[in-house]
Design an enzyme around this catalytic site. Structure first.
Site, PDB file in Angstrom:
ATOM      1  N   ASP A   1      -8.473  -8.850   4.425  1.00  0.00           N
ATOM      2  CA  ASP A   1      -8.181  -7.689   5.265  1.00  0.00           C
ATOM      3  C   ASP A   1      -9.214  -7.524   6.382  1.00  0.00           C
ATOM      4  O   ASP A   1     -10.030  -6.605   6.324  1.00  0.00           O
ATOM      5  CB  ASP A   1      -8.138  -6.429   4.399  1.00  0.00           C
ATOM      6  CG  ASP A   1      -7.623  -5.220   5.159  1.00  0.00           C
ATOM      7  OD1 ASP A   1      -7.070  -5.415   6.259  1.00  0.00           O
ATOM      8  OD2 ASP A   1      -7.776  -4.094   4.657  1.00  0.00           O
TER       9      ASP A   1
ATOM     10  N   GLU B   1     -12.657  -1.827  12.100  1.00  0.00           N
ATOM     11  CA  GLU B   1     -12.641  -1.096  10.829  1.00  0.00           C
ATOM     12  C   GLU B   1     -13.745  -1.560   9.877  1.00  0.00           C
ATOM     13  O   GLU B   1     -14.356  -0.738   9.194  1.00  0.00           O
ATOM     14  CB  GLU B   1     -11.261  -1.297  10.174  1.00  0.00           C
ATOM     15  CG  GLU B   1     -11.164  -0.726   8.776  1.00  0.00           C
ATOM     16  CD  GLU B   1      -9.816  -0.998   8.110  1.00  0.00           C
ATOM     17  OE1 GLU B   1      -8.915  -1.553   8.776  1.00  0.00           O
ATOM     18  OE2 GLU B   1      -9.686  -0.650   6.925  1.00  0.00           O
TER      19      GLU B   1
ATOM     20  N   GLU C   1       0.821  -1.215   0.000  1.00  0.00           N
ATOM     21  CA  GLU C   1       0.000   0.000   0.000  1.00  0.00           C
ATOM     22  C   GLU C   1       0.856   1.266   0.000  1.00  0.00           C
ATOM     23  O   GLU C   1       0.648   2.177   0.793  1.00  0.00           O
ATOM     24  CB  GLU C   1      -0.964  -0.011   1.192  1.00  0.00           C
ATOM     25  CG  GLU C   1      -1.941  -1.174   1.125  1.00  0.00           C
ATOM     26  CD  GLU C   1      -3.025  -1.139   2.188  1.00  0.00           C
ATOM     27  OE1 GLU C   1      -2.762  -0.628   3.282  1.00  0.00           O
ATOM     28  OE2 GLU C   1      -4.132  -1.642   1.899  1.00  0.00           O
TER      29      GLU C   1
HETATM   30  C1  GCV Z   1      -2.473   0.628   8.384  1.00  0.00           C
HETATM   31  C2  GCV Z   1      -6.103  -1.927   5.594  1.00  0.00           C
HETATM   32  C3  GCV Z   1      -6.509  -0.660   6.271  1.00  0.00           C
HETATM   33  C4  GCV Z   1      -5.365   0.328   6.334  1.00  0.00           C
HETATM   34  C5  GCV Z   1      -4.177  -0.353   7.027  1.00  0.00           C
HETATM   35  C6  GCV Z   1      -3.830  -1.606   6.247  1.00  0.00           C
HETATM   36  C7  GCV Z   1      -2.715  -2.388   6.894  1.00  0.00           C
HETATM   37  O1  GCV Z   1      -5.875  -1.706   4.234  1.00  0.00           O
HETATM   38  O2  GCV Z   1      -7.608  -0.112   5.615  1.00  0.00           O
HETATM   39  O3  GCV Z   1      -5.777   1.463   7.023  1.00  0.00           O
HETATM   40  O4  GCV Z   1      -3.077   0.497   7.117  1.00  0.00           O
HETATM   41  O5  GCV Z   1      -4.945  -2.446   6.185  1.00  0.00           O
HETATM   42  O6  GCV Z   1      -3.036  -3.328   7.609  1.00  0.00           O
HETATM   43  O7  GCV Z   1      -1.562  -2.073   6.690  1.00  0.00           O
END
Ligand code: GCV
Length: 712
Positions: A374, A402, A300
């Site tokens: 995720d 989340e 990411e």
């Molecule tokens: C910390 C998901 C979440 C992100 C998070 C990522 C991760 O994509 O939406 O906010 O980033 O996981 O675990 O690195």
């Protein structure tokens, strides 16, 4: 002493604002207190170390609160009912009992009824102060949960070595995916101001066995490794140390460039390696028991070794070499999915890491999310578990919700954690559970770990709601012992949080135990995933096909059209199923055997597909969505029935949050059904109410200021 008792009693008048978590220590009802009469009258406990002082103060506070009188401090046992606390080294009384402390390790304890100097006593002992601290919390829990104190003979030790909370806290005070206010770390006033809240945080963690805290977000700011922030981290480490908690930091792989002024962060570059070595030396000068680094690399948008055509093992091992002389570890995350554009996102971590099995240094743990996507409401277990026998794999759970309704939805995650831990990977034959991978017994690893992405913030109640505290609690208890039952944990938490009245405990525990399934039903039943709103992940947007990446969109995951729905991950599709051990792969690939809960995760089927129940898939989907809403309505009714049994303050908060949850569950159901119906044109089964609004209405909703949002 009277002054102390008076203070403790005055404390009871405090509002039930959730600050005390499960360590409330309110006076037990008379009948229960009577049962403990003559117990805990005397306390024999040392204070020559900070941990011993913490143990003594916790027992005074806890027993004083629960029993209405703190035990008398003494250095001898002079009558029945003493509590004797210590290690053979710290307490001559404990040494004199010649207890068998073998097998308890550094963190284990025993709590035992014994005769000391001719008097009946309870002994809390361990090989180290920290073991005794855990034993003291166990003893207090016995009282809090109304257990008998006679003939005690309890021994316990953690099954997992590193039991860590990962805070996704940013240096600007915000929290990525945090729904409980700002960060609890007040970076600005650290290192000078050591808020009492930091000590209470450590107490809460120690009470459930958590022994590590990663202070900052995995999307890491390089500045955290600068001198100023290391001072701040050292100050927190000083507060946590007596409670057996080590501090860790998330590091940005390119920090040698941003912070060190180097031209590269190539892990094989000698200057880069030196920079990290010197940085590690500097950290350990300030924090001698520093735990190590957590790293999100080439994921990411984060930098990583692949930027220099090096592997994840090259990157992790370079950091591991810098930490090894000091005993630190690297927790390297396996959450990557950009390596093969176009490939099923859920396959990519396995493709990337499986070939690296055996290449990681001895002080590297690979941190793997529970599922391959995720932190969805439900996912099958991550196929990396069981697939890398030569690598230390640690579990990463999300405690913050989340994808599960943020702070307001009541969703107890103990059942989700247990579902993942008890999954059988079959990797070394039947019984090769994820729990055995994680506790190291499957492949003989001693360095083991479980991490939970924290749900803690600066809110007075820490977690944004009382029931979210149960998820912090359950995470800690399962990190200590991944085989514990989710129900037993929920019951202990409920008793400690709301008291032992059966009229409260039973309905609350039942409500908690069903809550996660309800959320799965009203959000993503039958193996669906990631139908949440883009980016912020609030509410349903199954129609969404926008944005920079296909594999962030709901349509990518559900693949619904006029004829059917689901992601074909069998051999005719992405073949992700082949990443599991053959017996598991065969089960998941077989429409006749796959559990309904994973159906649409692995299979694309027609809307008219006949489920084992005899219903069509469409009918089953409608029933699940509706069931989820009905379950929340029932949770609300259950809670309404507890009015008067629970203090007004917490009653009111939960009641209003359940109202939000019911409204949002209905919204989820209606928006998803309206959308899927727009594709398949099928009628709802008889007796099922149509969505309250036309699809256009749901599609018109947009949300700008959503808590916890991040670009990812
Ligand atoms: C910390 C998901 C979440 C992100 C998070 C990522 C991760 O994509 O939406 O906010 O980033 O996981 O675990 O690195």
């Amino acid at each position: 002493m009277w002054l102390l008792v008076a203070c403790l009693c005055a404390g009871h008048a405090r509002a039930e604002d959730g600050y005390d978590l499960w360590l409330r220590y309110r006076p037990l009802p008379a009948a229960q207190a009577d049962a403990y009469r003559g117990r805990a009258t005397q306390l024999v406990a040392g204070t020559s170390t900070a941990t011993q002082a913490a143990i003594r103060s916790e027992l005074l506070r806890g027993l004083g609160g629960l029993l209405g009188r703190a035990p008398a401090l003494s250095d001898r046992v002079t009558h029945d009912g003493a509590v004797v606390v210590g290690t053979p080294a710290s307490s001559p009384l404990v040494a004199g009992l010649h207890l068998d402390l073998r097998g308890l390790g550094r963190e284990g304890y025993l709590v035992r009824s014994a005769v000391v100097d001719g008097h009946a006593a309870t002994v809390i002992a361990g090989n180290t102060d920290v073991g005794v601290l855990y034993g003291a919390f166990r003893f207090l829990r016995l009282l809090q949960t109304a257990q008998p104190l006679d003939r005690l003979d309890l021994r316990d030790r953690p099954r997992v070595k590193l039991r860590v909370l990962d805070h996704w806290d940013n240096l600007d005070g915000s929290v990525e995916r945090g729904y409980a206010g700002a960060s609890i770390w007040d970076w600005w006033t650290l290192p000078d101001e050591l808020k009492p809240r930091y000590t209470d945080y450590a107490r809460a963690n120690a009470s459930i066995g958590i022994n590590g805290a990663v202070l900052n977000n995995v999307n890491a700011d390089p500045l955290v490794l600068g001198h100023a922030y290391l001072e701040k981290a050292a100050a927190l480490a000083g507060v946590f140390r007596p409670y057996g908690i080590r501090v860790y930091l998330s590091v940005r792989f390119s920090a040698p460039i941003e912070l060190g002024g180097l031209k590269t962060a190539d892990p094989l570059d000698p200057q880069v390696r030196r920079w990290w070595r010197e940085k590690a030396d500097e950290i350990y000068k300030r924090i001698p028991d520093f735990g190590g680094f957590l790293v999100k690399a080439n994921s990411e948008g984060q930098p990583g070794p692949q930027d220099y055509h090096r592997s994840h093992a090259d990157g992790a091992n370079m950091l591991a070499a810098a930490l090894a002389p000091h005993g630190g570890v690297v927790m390297w995350r396996a959450f990557v999915y950009a390596n093969k554009p176009g490939e099923d996102r859920t396959k990519q971590a396995w493709d990337e890491f499986k070939p690296l099995d055996g290449q990681f240094a001895a002080n590297v743990l690979l941190q793997v999310k529970n599922g391959p996507l995720d932190f969805q409401p439900r996912e099958p277990f991550n196929p990396l578990f069981g697939a890398m026998p030569k690598t230390r794999l640690m579990m990463e759970f999300q405690v913050t919700k989340e994808y599960l309704g943020f702070a307001t939805h009541l969703v107890y995650l103990g059942t989700l954690y247990r579902e993942a831990l008890s999954a059988d990977t079959m990797a070394r034959g039947p019984g090769s559970t994820v729990a055995k991978v994680v506790d190291g017994t499957l492949d003989g690893h001693a360095l083991t770990g479980i991490a939970g992405v924290a749900n803690i913030g600066a809110d007075r109640d820490w977690c944004g709601s009382v029931f979210n505290q149960a998820n912090w609690y359950a995470f800690g208890r399962l990190a200590w012992d991944p085989t514990l039952s989710a129900r037993a944990i929920a019951e202990a938490w409920t008793r400690m949080t709301f008291g032992n009245d059966a009229a409260v405990v039973r309905p609350v525990v039942d409500m908690m135990m069903g809550s996660r399934e309800a959320a799965v039903d009203y959000m993503t039943p039958l193996g669906l995933a990631h139908l949440m709103g883009h980016g912020h992940h609030y509410g349903p947007e199954p129609w969404d096909a926008s944005g920079p990446r296909a594999d962030w969109t709901p349509v990518y995951f559900h693949r619904a059209d006029h004829d059917g729905i689901g992601f074909d991950r069998t051999a005719t599709g992405s073949d992700a199923v082949a990443q599991y051990a053959p017996p598991v792969a065969r089960e998941f690939a077989d429409l006749g055997r796959i559990p309904d809960r994973y159906l649409l995760w692995f299979h694309h089927v027609p809307w008219t597909y006949r489920m084992r129940s005899g219903r069509t898939l469409w009918d089953a989907l409608v029933r699940h969505y509706t069931q989820g809403v009905d379950d929340v309505r029932r949770m609300r009714e259950t809670w309404a029935g507890l009015k008067g049994h629970v203090d007004d303050e917490r009653y009111r908060q939960v009641a209003s949050f359940l109202a939000i949850q019911q409204r949002e569950a209905q919204w989820w159901r209606d928006a998803c059904l309206a959308y899927f119906q727009s594709l398949n044109g099928l009628p709802l089964p008889a007796g099922y109410a149509p969505p309250a609004h036309p699809l256009k209405y749901y599609q018109s909703l947009s949300f700008k200021y959503v808590p916890g949002y991040s670009a990812w």
